[in-house]
Design a protein around this motif. Structure first.
Motif, mmCIF file in Angstrom:
data_model
loop_
_atom_site.group_PDB
_atom_site.id
_atom_site.type_symbol
_atom_site.label_atom_id
_atom_site.label_comp_id
_atom_site.label_asym_id
_atom_site.label_seq_id
_atom_site.Cartn_x
_atom_site.Cartn_y
_atom_site.Cartn_z
ATOM 1 N N SER A 145 3.112 -11.358 -10.230
ATOM 2 C CA SER A 145 2.831 -11.924 -8.913
ATOM 3 C C SER A 145 3.424 -11.106 -7.768
ATOM 4 O O SER A 145 3.060 -11.326 -6.605
ATOM 5 C CB SER A 145 3.357 -13.365 -8.842
ATOM 6 O OG SER A 145 2.709 -14.188 -9.780
ATOM 7 N N ILE A 146 4.326 -10.191 -8.072
ATOM 8 C CA ILE A 146 4.943 -9.371 -7.031
ATOM 9 C C ILE A 146 3.910 -8.397 -6.464
ATOM 10 O O ILE A 146 3.194 -7.726 -7.213
ATOM 11 C CB ILE A 146 6.146 -8.587 -7.594
ATOM 12 C CG1 ILE A 146 7.217 -9.552 -8.108
ATOM 13 C CG2 ILE A 146 6.733 -7.655 -6.548
ATOM 14 C CD1 ILE A 146 7.871 -10.396 -7.056
ATOM 15 N N GLU A 147 3.835 -8.318 -5.131
ATOM 16 C CA GLU A 147 2.937 -7.350 -4.498
ATOM 17 C C GLU A 147 3.483 -5.935 -4.678
ATOM 18 O O GLU A 147 4.668 -5.687 -4.457
ATOM 19 C CB GLU A 147 2.771 -7.659 -3.014
ATOM 20 C CG GLU A 147 1.949 -8.895 -2.741
ATOM 21 C CD GLU A 147 1.664 -9.088 -1.264
ATOM 22 O OE1 GLU A 147 0.539 -9.479 -0.920
ATOM 23 O OE2 GLU A 147 2.584 -8.839 -0.457
ATOM 24 N N ARG A 148 2.619 -5.008 -5.065
ATOM 25 C CA ARG A 148 3.030 -3.629 -5.317
ATOM 26 C C ARG A 148 2.075 -2.655 -4.632
ATOM 27 O O ARG A 148 0.887 -2.964 -4.465
ATOM 28 C CB ARG A 148 3.041 -3.335 -6.823
ATOM 29 C CG ARG A 148 3.863 -4.314 -7.629
ATOM 30 C CD ARG A 148 3.761 -4.069 -9.130
ATOM 31 N NE ARG A 148 4.123 -5.279 -9.858
ATOM 32 C CZ ARG A 148 5.371 -5.676 -10.070
ATOM 33 N NH1 ARG A 148 6.361 -4.923 -9.639
ATOM 34 N NH2 ARG A 148 5.620 -6.800 -10.722
ATOM 35 N N PRO A 149 2.558 -1.471 -4.308
ATOM 36 C CA PRO A 149 1.693 -0.464 -3.694
ATOM 37 C C PRO A 149 0.902 0.349 -4.712
ATOM 38 O O PRO A 149 0.173 1.257 -4.341
ATOM 39 C CB PRO A 149 2.687 0.423 -2.945
ATOM 40 C CG PRO A 149 3.940 0.339 -3.757
ATOM 41 C CD PRO A 149 3.980 -1.060 -4.312
ATOM 42 N N ILE A 150 1.072 0.033 -5.998
ATOM 43 C CA ILE A 150 0.403 0.770 -7.078
ATOM 44 C C ILE A 150 -0.373 -0.204 -7.944
ATOM 45 O O ILE A 150 0.122 -1.297 -8.274
ATOM 46 C CB ILE A 150 1.409 1.523 -7.976
ATOM 47 C CG1 ILE A 150 2.396 2.335 -7.137
ATOM 48 C CG2 ILE A 150 0.701 2.416 -8.974
ATOM 49 C CD1 ILE A 150 3.817 1.930 -7.338
ATOM 50 N N ALA A 151 -1.597 0.173 -8.319
ATOM 51 C CA ALA A 151 -2.378 -0.584 -9.299
ATOM 52 C C ALA A 151 -2.161 0.037 -10.671
ATOM 53 O O ALA A 151 -2.234 1.263 -10.824
ATOM 54 C CB ALA A 151 -3.857 -0.561 -8.940
ATOM 55 N N PHE A 152 -1.872 -0.803 -11.658
ATOM 56 C CA PHE A 152 -1.671 -0.348 -13.038
ATOM 57 C C PHE A 152 -2.735 -0.962 -13.937
ATOM 58 O O PHE A 152 -3.012 -2.164 -13.860
ATOM 59 C CB PHE A 152 -0.293 -0.750 -13.554
ATOM 60 C CG PHE A 152 0.853 -0.072 -12.860
ATOM 61 C CD1 PHE A 152 1.180 1.241 -13.153
ATOM 62 C CD2 PHE A 152 1.601 -0.746 -11.910
ATOM 63 C CE1 PHE A 152 2.240 1.879 -12.511
ATOM 64 C CE2 PHE A 152 2.660 -0.133 -11.268
ATOM 65 C CZ PHE A 152 2.981 1.183 -11.556
ATOM 66 N N LYS A 153 -3.315 -0.129 -14.823
ATOM 67 C CA LYS A 153 -4.293 -0.604 -15.797
ATOM 68 C C LYS A 153 -3.891 -0.118 -17.189
ATOM 69 O O LYS A 153 -4.179 1.022 -17.564
ATOM 70 C CB LYS A 153 -5.700 -0.105 -15.448
ATOM 71 C CG LYS A 153 -6.284 -0.747 -14.190
ATOM 72 C CD LYS A 153 -7.760 -0.413 -14.041
ATOM 73 C CE LYS A 153 -8.402 -1.185 -12.901
ATOM 74 N NZ LYS A 153 -9.871 -0.980 -12.831
ATOM 75 N N ASN A 163 0.818 -1.197 0.000
ATOM 76 C CA ASN A 163 0.000 0.000 0.000
ATOM 77 C C ASN A 163 0.860 1.260 0.000
ATOM 78 O O ASN A 163 2.102 1.202 0.074
ATOM 79 C CB ASN A 163 -0.951 -0.001 1.199
ATOM 80 C CG ASN A 163 -0.217 -0.190 2.515
ATOM 81 O OD1 ASN A 163 0.762 0.494 2.807
ATOM 82 N ND2 ASN A 163 -0.681 -1.134 3.328
ATOM 83 N N ALA A 164 0.180 2.397 -0.049
ATOM 84 C CA ALA A 164 0.864 3.688 -0.151
ATOM 85 C C ALA A 164 1.756 3.960 1.058
ATOM 86 O O ALA A 164 2.864 4.476 0.919
ATOM 87 C CB ALA A 164 -0.174 4.796 -0.310
ATOM 88 N N GLY A 202 -4.606 0.937 -1.148
ATOM 89 C CA GLY A 202 -4.810 1.128 0.279
ATOM 90 C C GLY A 202 -5.233 2.543 0.622
ATOM 91 O O GLY A 202 -5.402 3.398 -0.257
ATOM 92 N N PRO A 203 -5.413 2.829 1.919
ATOM 93 C CA PRO A 203 -5.773 4.189 2.341
ATOM 94 C C PRO A 203 -4.690 5.173 1.924
ATOM 95 O O PRO A 203 -3.499 4.873 1.998
ATOM 96 C CB PRO A 203 -5.864 4.062 3.864
ATOM 97 C CG PRO A 203 -6.032 2.608 4.144
ATOM 98 C CD PRO A 203 -5.319 1.893 3.049
ATOM 99 N N HIS A 252 5.903 14.261 -4.715
ATOM 100 C CA HIS A 252 6.948 14.254 -5.727
ATOM 101 C C HIS A 252 7.784 12.986 -5.658
ATOM 102 O O HIS A 252 8.171 12.414 -6.692
ATOM 103 C CB HIS A 252 7.850 15.478 -5.555
ATOM 104 C CG HIS A 252 7.233 16.741 -6.065
ATOM 105 N ND1 HIS A 252 7.731 18.000 -5.751
ATOM 106 C CD2 HIS A 252 6.161 16.969 -6.869
ATOM 107 C CE1 HIS A 252 6.991 18.918 -6.345
ATOM 108 N NE2 HIS A 252 6.034 18.321 -7.025
ATOM 109 N N GLN A 253 8.073 12.525 -4.448
ATOM 110 C CA GLN A 253 8.871 11.305 -4.304
ATOM 111 C C GLN A 253 8.128 10.098 -4.863
ATOM 112 O O GLN A 253 8.704 9.276 -5.589
ATOM 113 C CB GLN A 253 9.203 11.093 -2.827
ATOM 114 C CG GLN A 253 10.145 12.145 -2.255
ATOM 115 C CD GLN A 253 10.130 12.189 -0.740
ATOM 116 O OE1 GLN A 253 10.164 11.155 -0.079
ATOM 117 N NE2 GLN A 253 10.078 13.382 -0.169
ATOM 118 N N ILE A 254 6.840 9.981 -4.546
ATOM 119 C CA ILE A 254 6.060 8.840 -5.021
ATOM 120 C C ILE A 254 5.895 8.900 -6.540
ATOM 121 O O ILE A 254 6.023 7.883 -7.237
ATOM 122 C CB ILE A 254 4.692 8.800 -4.319
ATOM 123 C CG1 ILE A 254 4.881 8.464 -2.839
ATOM 124 C CG2 ILE A 254 3.771 7.779 -4.984
ATOM 125 C CD1 ILE A 254 3.606 8.537 -2.027
#
Length: 288
Positions: free
Chosen positions: A153-161, A3-4, A186-187, A197-199
């Motif tokens: 399969s890697i868990e990531r904090p970002i959803a990509f479409k 998550n974020a 996530g929240p 900017h970092q994210i």
């Protein structure tokens, strides 16, 4: 990372000395450190030496060596200039005395001025009509090549479409463009513009080489090509929030001599241009 907040924690460095910081690494599916992580951690280090009323407007970095996932990265910030309106920093990232990355970053205090911006492509599917990487894995995982399945399969904090999904089993040459909606998982905690900017810097290194492959996708792909980021540049324009999907829009004007250039823009869902980026990558076909 799921998550974020976990991403924010990864990018926030430990301070060792006044201008020296240390960070750890998390894999995104490769055996080396993700370039976007090094970029974003270097931005974190630079921001820690900048007055609160100045904000990142541009960065230019060079990837020199592959990063080791098992070793902390130390970031040294050199104060190049503090002018009346701009501040400039040089950041050097090292592992065990080996320089793996260098970054120049410039910060500007807010000023009023005229404006215009590029327009976002309106003739594309919306995120609700598309599959995310997680959904593609769930629906088509058993049919995907092993390398693609492993990456997804890697868990990531970002959803990509992705707006356009290419069938990995029926490759065809396509125009050198890539459009991907993305959103934090996530929240979403309250964030300063420094954290945003970092994210955004971290996310900008995802999908960036994809449009370079597309005109030659029949014969070349990540599975039979050695790839590496050579450099990365960004320009930040307007404030924004991560409360909705955003569009990553890239194109490649050239590939030649085992190098390819990708450039593009990042928009909010309502079409506000918040940043532009450019990267040259190494794309070296592997010998059979």
């Amino acid at each position: 990372m799921k998550n974020a907040q976990e991403l924010i924690n990864l990018l926030h460095l430990e301070q060792l000395e006044t201008h020296l910081f240390s960070g750890q690494s998390v894999t995104i599916g490769s055996a080396i450190v993700f370039g976007g992580q090094v970029l974003a951690q270097a931005v974190n280090a630079a921001y820690r030496t900048i007055p609160e009323n100045r904000f990142l407007h541009s960065l230019h970095g060079y990837f020199l060596e592959a990063g080791d996932l098992t070793t902390d990265i130390q970031y040294h910030v050199e104060i190049i200039r503090n002018g009346g309106s701009f501040s400039t920093r040089r950041i050097t990232a090292k592992q065990q005395e080996k320089t793996i990355f260098i970054l120049a970053a410039s910060f500007h205090q807010r000023e009023e001025g005229f404006e215009h911006q590029a327009l976002m492509n309106q003739d594309i599917k919306q995120p609700e009509d598309l599959l995310s990487w997680d959904e593609m894995l769930a629906q088509f995982g058993e049919f995907l090549p092993a390398s693609t399945k492993s990456f997804l399969s890697i868990e990531r904090p970002i959803a990509f479409k992705p707006v356009h999904i290419q069938n990995p089993l029926e490759r065809q040459n396509l125009p050198p463009k890539e459009e991907v909606w993305f959103k934090l998982k996530g929240p979403i905690p309250e964030m300063t513009i420094q954290k945003k900017h970092q994210i955004l810097t971290y996310i900008s290194d995802y999908n960036v080489l994809n449009p370079i492959f597309k005109p030659n996708a029949k014969n070349y792909h990540f599975g039979n090509t050695m790839t590496a980021s050579l450099d990365h540049s960004m320009w930040f324009f307007r404030d924004f929030d991560f409360d909705d999907w955003m569009l990553y829009s890239a194109e490649s004007p050239n590939a030649f001599g085992a190098r390819g250039l990708s450039r593009g823009n990042i928009f909010t869902r309502n079409g506000k241009l918040i940043a532009s980026f450019a990267q040259e990558g190494l794309l070296r076909p592997l010998k059979k």
